[in-house]
Enzyme design. Sequence first.
Site, PDB file in Angstrom:
ATOM      1  N   ASP A  12       0.876  -1.175   0.000  1.00  0.00           N
ATOM      2  CA  ASP A  12       0.000   0.000   0.000  1.00  0.00           C
ATOM      3  C   ASP A  12       0.912   1.223   0.000  1.00  0.00           C
ATOM      4  O   ASP A  12       2.116   1.116   0.234  1.00  0.00           O
ATOM      5  CB  ASP A  12      -0.879  -0.002   1.260  1.00  0.00           C
ATOM      6  CG  ASP A  12      -1.836   1.176   1.292  1.00  0.00           C
ATOM      7  OD1 ASP A  12      -2.504   1.419   0.271  1.00  0.00           O
ATOM      8  OD2 ASP A  12      -1.910   1.882   2.312  1.00  0.00           O
ATOM      9  N   CYS A  75      -3.601  -1.110  -2.106  1.00  0.00           N
ATOM     10  CA  CYS A  75      -3.887   0.300  -2.401  1.00  0.00           C
ATOM     11  C   CYS A  75      -4.819   0.403  -3.617  1.00  0.00           C
ATOM     12  O   CYS A  75      -4.487  -0.093  -4.694  1.00  0.00           O
ATOM     13  CB  CYS A  75      -2.574   1.009  -2.688  1.00  0.00           C
ATOM     14  SG  CYS A  75      -2.766   2.734  -3.103  1.00  0.00           S
ATOM     15  N   GLU A 152      -5.559   8.945   9.043  1.00  0.00           N
ATOM     16  CA  GLU A 152      -4.163   8.931   9.509  1.00  0.00           C
ATOM     17  C   GLU A 152      -4.069   9.574  10.897  1.00  0.00           C
ATOM     18  O   GLU A 152      -3.224   9.223  11.704  1.00  0.00           O
ATOM     19  CB  GLU A 152      -3.272   9.727   8.555  1.00  0.00           C
ATOM     20  CG  GLU A 152      -3.248   9.176   7.149  1.00  0.00           C
ATOM     21  CD  GLU A 152      -1.966   8.440   6.819  1.00  0.00           C
ATOM     22  OE1 GLU A 152      -0.931   8.753   7.410  1.00  0.00           O
ATOM     23  OE2 GLU A 152      -2.032   7.547   5.956  1.00  0.00           O
ATOM     24  N   HIS A 186      -7.876   3.364   3.455  1.00  0.00           N
ATOM     25  CA  HIS A 186      -8.054   4.096   4.714  1.00  0.00           C
ATOM     26  C   HIS A 186      -9.503   4.118   5.195  1.00  0.00           C
ATOM     27  O   HIS A 186      -9.749   4.338   6.372  1.00  0.00           O
ATOM     28  CB  HIS A 186      -7.613   5.558   4.545  1.00  0.00           C
ATOM     29  CG  HIS A 186      -6.132   5.751   4.544  1.00  0.00           C
ATOM     30  ND1 HIS A 186      -5.327   5.271   3.554  1.00  0.00           N
ATOM     31  CD2 HIS A 186      -5.320   6.389   5.424  1.00  0.00           C
ATOM     32  CE1 HIS A 186      -4.077   5.606   3.810  1.00  0.00           C
ATOM     33  NE2 HIS A 186      -4.041   6.288   4.934  1.00  0.00           N
TER      34      HIS A 186
HETATM   35  N1  DGL Z   1      -3.880   3.734  -0.116  1.00  0.00           N
HETATM   36  C1  DGL Z   1      -4.527   4.714  -0.938  1.00  0.00           C
HETATM   37  C2  DGL Z   1      -5.733   4.077  -1.641  1.00  0.00           C
HETATM   38  O1  DGL Z   1      -6.226   3.039  -1.255  1.00  0.00           O
HETATM   39  C3  DGL Z   1      -4.957   5.920  -0.142  1.00  0.00           C
HETATM   40  C4  DGL Z   1      -3.826   6.742   0.401  1.00  0.00           C
HETATM   41  C5  DGL Z   1      -3.047   7.481  -0.667  1.00  0.00           C
HETATM   42  O2  DGL Z   1      -3.581   8.415  -1.285  1.00  0.00           O
HETATM   43  O3  DGL Z   1      -1.912   7.104  -0.861  1.00  0.00           O
HETATM   44  O4  DGL Z   1      -6.190   4.618  -2.617  1.00  0.00           O
END
Ligand code: DGL
Length: 267
Positions: A12, A75, A152, A186
Amino acid sequence: MPSDARPIGVFDSGIGGLTVLKELALQFPQENFLYLGDTARLPYGSKSPGTIRRYSEQNIQFLEKQNVKAIVIACNSASTQVPESEFDGLPIYNVITPGSQKAVETSMAGRIGVLGTRATINSQAYTKKILQFNPKAQVFDQACPLFVPLAEEGWDSDPVTNLIVFRYLNPLLQNHIDTLILGCTHYPILKNSIARVTGSSIELVDSGEAIAQWIEKDFSTGRLHRREDKTPRRIDVTTTDSSAHFSEMAIRILKPVKADEFRTVDI
Ligand code: DGL
């Protein structure tokens, strides 16, 4: 079937993918996991498709060198840029297909909402995939760039978060969605605030749960081999930057799953 003790690699952009790791770790208690959070280059969700693709390819190459047996792109922003594939016999999973399929199966009315980062929403990856599964579905999407910093910060169920959730979700509620994809790693951290706004008539689809079902299917068909050892498994969490806040949040998000080690890596 032969036992395969190699870890499952999960990556991620940062902390959020731990929501996916937690689901996988609970679902597969015998499996080893190696997590990579690219905290040095976070966020991905505000970057261009080319940059996200380049970072994702570097993360895949890093995990491949660690001898993993499969790679889960937790991610969502990265998942929009890397199709599911097989790389030298190594299965690579993204979260778009399982999440879309689960939403289509869940939605009775075919009115599906998608929340994500700007990169995810701009890519239209969920909309295209949902329409492949159900051409009659209606998709209403919404970029929620303020959710990542709130998650966060650990502000789940905070009055400020509740207000922002309402502001983002209101247009989707006006469109009478019955299913909502939490299309960002998130967002499950903010699930309580989101559920308070959506109420019980809207089903929430979480990519972590959806991808775990896909991997189970591949274990059952023999595409992946389970780790059969009876010794305790390992969960290693690596990041490309070090931060005390990351480890604190990580322990909180993973609970009741415990990581064996946190370390910084140079990819
Ligand atoms: N991990 C990202 C997602 O799932 C969110 C955080 C980011 O913008 O890096 O899209």
